[in-house]
Design a protein around this motif. Sequence first.
Motif, PDB file in Angstrom:
ATOM      1  N   ASN A 259       0.803  -1.227   0.000  1.00 36.78           N
ATOM      2  CA  ASN A 259       0.000   0.000   0.000  1.00 36.78           C
ATOM      3  C   ASN A 259       0.837   1.280   0.000  1.00 36.78           C
ATOM      4  O   ASN A 259       0.302   2.372  -0.072  1.00 36.78           O
ATOM      5  CB  ASN A 259      -1.045   0.005   1.116  1.00 36.78           C
ATOM      6  CG  ASN A 259      -0.483   0.061   2.506  1.00 36.78           C
ATOM      7  OD1 ASN A 259       0.711   0.272   2.721  1.00 36.78           O
ATOM      8  ND2 ASN A 259      -1.348  -0.149   3.486  1.00 36.78           N
TER       9      ASN A 259
ATOM     10  N   LYS B  37      -6.086  -1.208   2.855  1.00 41.65           N
ATOM     11  CA  LYS B  37      -5.424  -2.219   3.687  1.00 41.65           C
ATOM     12  C   LYS B  37      -6.273  -3.486   3.699  1.00 41.65           C
ATOM     13  O   LYS B  37      -7.435  -3.454   4.078  1.00 41.65           O
ATOM     14  CB  LYS B  37      -5.252  -1.688   5.118  1.00 41.65           C
ATOM     15  CG  LYS B  37      -4.793  -2.701   6.137  1.00 41.65           C
ATOM     16  CD  LYS B  37      -3.303  -2.968   6.056  1.00 41.65           C
ATOM     17  CE  LYS B  37      -2.778  -3.850   7.176  1.00 41.65           C
ATOM     18  NZ  LYS B  37      -2.903  -5.251   7.018  1.00 41.65           N
TER      19      LYS B  37
ATOM     20  N   LYS C 254       1.206  -4.873   4.730  1.00 42.37           N
ATOM     21  CA  LYS C 254       0.457  -3.675   4.360  1.00 42.37           C
ATOM     22  C   LYS C 254       0.198  -3.704   2.863  1.00 42.37           C
ATOM     23  O   LYS C 254       0.921  -3.098   2.071  1.00 42.37           O
ATOM     24  CB  LYS C 254       1.236  -2.426   4.753  1.00 42.37           C
ATOM     25  CG  LYS C 254       1.396  -2.282   6.240  1.00 42.37           C
ATOM     26  CD  LYS C 254       2.216  -1.062   6.603  1.00 42.37           C
ATOM     27  CE  LYS C 254       2.353  -0.960   8.113  1.00 42.37           C
ATOM     28  NZ  LYS C 254       3.174   0.175   8.508  1.00 42.37           N
TER      29      LYS C 254
END
Length: 151
Positions: free
Chosen positions: A57, A94, A101
């Motif tokens: 992410n 998420k 992550k």
Amino acid sequence: MANQVEQGLTEELLPLLQKEQYVTISTVDFETGAPNVNAISWVYAPDLQTIRFSVDNRSRIIKNIKANKGIVITLIAKGSTYSIAGNAEVLNEKMEEVPLKLSLLEMKVTEVRDVMFYGSKMSSEPKYVKVYDAQAAAKLDRQVMDALKRR
């Protein structure tokens, strides 16, 4: 599929994108406007019009897609190279089911082209190996792929 333009994945390509698969993803860089290419493997196509994928992410891919939804996934398989174009969006920043992550993204396929140059054929498909703990890699792969399928 040479010289044809399809409006979605073909029945031949769909099963290839229903498992972990080496592909490249091309986005438009949000800062420079230049092409940006990354290799990913967590992809899953639930149907002929949709491809889900997961990336870190913090990846530049996320910022690029938020600025410009147009992407191309390149798949090397079945003796050829395929350009799969469409628009993507971030579905989840998420993925809660996954310890890393990772974000969940989804692409709506608008066009599939066989882009292999004339008179040629791929003699082998790309292969890769995970270079960290095999059991940890297998567990993480299962978690991510299960999350991509559940969406």
